[in-house]
Design a protein around this motif. Structure first.
Motif, short mmCIF file in Angstrom:
data_model
loop_
_atom_site.label_atom_id
_atom_site.label_comp_id
_atom_site.label_asym_id
_atom_site.label_seq_id
_atom_site.Cartn_x
_atom_site.Cartn_y
_atom_site.Cartn_z
N LYS A 85 1.70 -2.25 10.09
CA LYS A 85 0.68 -1.20 10.09
C LYS A 85 0.18 -0.92 8.67
CE LYS A 85 2.42 1.08 14.23
NZ LYS A 85 3.12 2.24 14.76
N LEU A 86 1.10 -0.88 7.71
CA LEU A 86 0.69 -0.68 6.32
C LEU A 86 -0.18 -1.83 5.84
CD1 LEU A 86 4.06 0.60 4.80
CD2 LEU A 86 1.91 1.88 4.86
N ALA A 87 0.23 -3.05 6.15
CA ALA A 87 -0.50 -4.24 5.70
C ALA A 87 -1.90 -4.30 6.28
CB ALA A 87 0.28 -5.49 6.06
N ARG A 88 -2.06 -3.87 7.52
CA ARG A 88 -3.37 -3.93 8.18
C ARG A 88 -4.22 -2.69 7.95
NH1 ARG A 88 -1.48 -6.70 13.88
NH2 ARG A 88 -0.93 -8.71 12.95
N GLY A 89 -3.67 -1.71 7.26
CA GLY A 89 -4.44 -0.50 6.98
C GLY A 89 -4.43 0.51 8.11
N ARG A 90 -3.60 0.32 9.11
CA ARG A 90 -3.52 1.26 10.23
C ARG A 90 -2.66 2.47 9.91
NH1 ARG A 90 -2.66 -3.37 14.67
NH2 ARG A 90 -4.78 -4.17 14.67
N LEU A 91 -1.82 2.33 8.90
CA LEU A 91 -0.99 3.43 8.43
C LEU A 91 -1.39 3.65 6.97
CD1 LEU A 91 1.36 5.22 9.42
CD2 LEU A 91 2.93 3.54 8.51
N PRO A 92 -1.77 4.88 6.61
CA PRO A 92 -2.29 5.08 5.25
C PRO A 92 -1.20 4.99 4.18
CG PRO A 92 -2.07 7.18 6.36
CD PRO A 92 -1.76 6.11 7.38
N ILE A 93 -1.61 4.48 3.04
CA ILE A 93 -0.76 4.52 1.85
C ILE A 93 -1.12 5.82 1.16
CG2 ILE A 93 -0.26 3.45 -0.36
CD1 ILE A 93 -0.91 0.76 0.94
N ASP A 94 -0.15 6.72 1.11
CA ASP A 94 -0.42 8.09 0.64
C ASP A 94 -0.58 8.19 -0.87
OD1 ASP A 94 -0.21 9.01 3.31
OD2 ASP A 94 1.98 9.04 3.13
N GLY A 95 -0.03 7.25 -1.61
CA GLY A 95 -0.13 7.30 -3.06
C GLY A 95 0.18 5.94 -3.66
N ARG A 96 -0.21 5.75 -4.91
CA ARG A 96 0.08 4.49 -5.58
C ARG A 96 0.27 4.74 -7.06
NH1 ARG A 96 -3.64 0.54 -3.69
NH2 ARG A 96 -4.03 1.90 -1.97
N VAL A 97 1.11 3.90 -7.66
CA VAL A 97 1.34 3.96 -9.09
C VAL A 97 1.37 2.53 -9.62
CG1 VAL A 97 3.88 4.01 -8.91
CG2 VAL A 97 2.77 4.97 -10.93
N ASP A 98 0.75 2.35 -10.79
CA ASP A 98 0.67 1.03 -11.40
C ASP A 98 1.55 1.02 -12.65
OD1 ASP A 98 0.01 -1.44 -12.43
OD2 ASP A 98 -2.15 -1.14 -12.26
N LEU A 99 2.55 0.14 -12.69
CA LEU A 99 3.49 0.06 -13.80
C LEU A 99 3.17 -1.07 -14.76
CD1 LEU A 99 6.78 0.64 -11.75
CD2 LEU A 99 5.33 2.34 -12.87
N HIS A 100 2.02 -1.73 -14.59
CA HIS A 100 1.63 -2.84 -15.48
C HIS A 100 1.68 -2.42 -16.94
CE1 HIS A 100 -0.57 -4.92 -12.11
NE2 HIS A 100 0.03 -5.92 -12.71
N GLY A 101 2.21 -3.29 -17.77
CA GLY A 101 2.16 -3.09 -19.21
C GLY A 101 3.15 -2.08 -19.76
N LEU A 102 4.01 -1.52 -18.92
CA LEU A 102 4.98 -0.54 -19.39
C LEU A 102 6.31 -1.21 -19.69
CD1 LEU A 102 4.33 2.37 -16.86
CD2 LEU A 102 3.34 2.05 -19.12
#
Length: 187
Positions: A85-102
């Protein structure tokens, strides 16, 4: 107050740097410097070490502690229907954080802060982007340590499961994380 003396590159690092530098085009009026070749057996030893390392990579099986989540502790995986469901967008991703470059310490602090706020806000599913870490053949430090961090007490009180994100959300460079319910009950 101590003075910082610049660290000198080892012979191996200089050779590697010069190989990289040779793949670039020098600026106008600049000439690529070639490193002095030592007269002793250093180059022969270096060539032998490189050959041994390359041979070891070809014949050795991948390390058992690979960064993939193919065989994590069963209680730590997100169940297949939720992942789908997450992969297909049927269940929302409530938040995101990007750790690139840290750095690891910066990423650890940011991740703990983010997950704490997300949990307190009642969020259920978040996306953590670590990157794939493909530089110089590495497997990504943050990608490798994230599952280990989530198993430690500050995170384990917040997280109920994780899984590698689908290709749509970053694939091998991102993870879905399921947070525990705010009351501490349930998965």
């Amino acid at each position: 107050m101590t003075r910082h003396t610049p660290k000198r590159l080892s012979l191996e690092d200089r050779i590697l740097w010069n190989r990289v530098a040779q793949t670039t085009e020098p600026l106008k009026g600049k000439v690529l410097e070639t490193p002095p070749v030592p007269a002793d057996d250093t180059m022969a030893e270096l060539a032998r070490l490189v050959a041994v390392a390359q041979e070891g990579r070809k014949t050795a099986p991948p390390p058992a502690a690979a960064p993939t989540l193919a065989k994590p502790h069963p209680a730590r995986r997100i169940d297949r229907p939720t992942h789908t469901k997450l992969a297909r967008g049927r269940l929302p991703i409530d938040g995101r954080v990007d750790l690139h470059g840290l750095t690891q310490s910066e990423a650890h602090g940011l991740l703990l802060s983010f997950l704490s706020r997300a949990h307190a806000g009642g969020l259920r599913h978040v996306l953590v982007i670590t990157g794939k870490g493909a530089s110089l053949g590495s497997d990504g430090v943050l990608r490798r340590v994230l599952p280990q961090w989530l198993a430690t007490p500050p995170f384990s009180t917040l997280v109920s499961g994780l899984d590698e994100a689908s290709r749509r959300h970053g694939g091998g460079g991102a993870f879905y994380i399921r947070l525990k319910r705010h009351g501490g009950t349930g998965p």
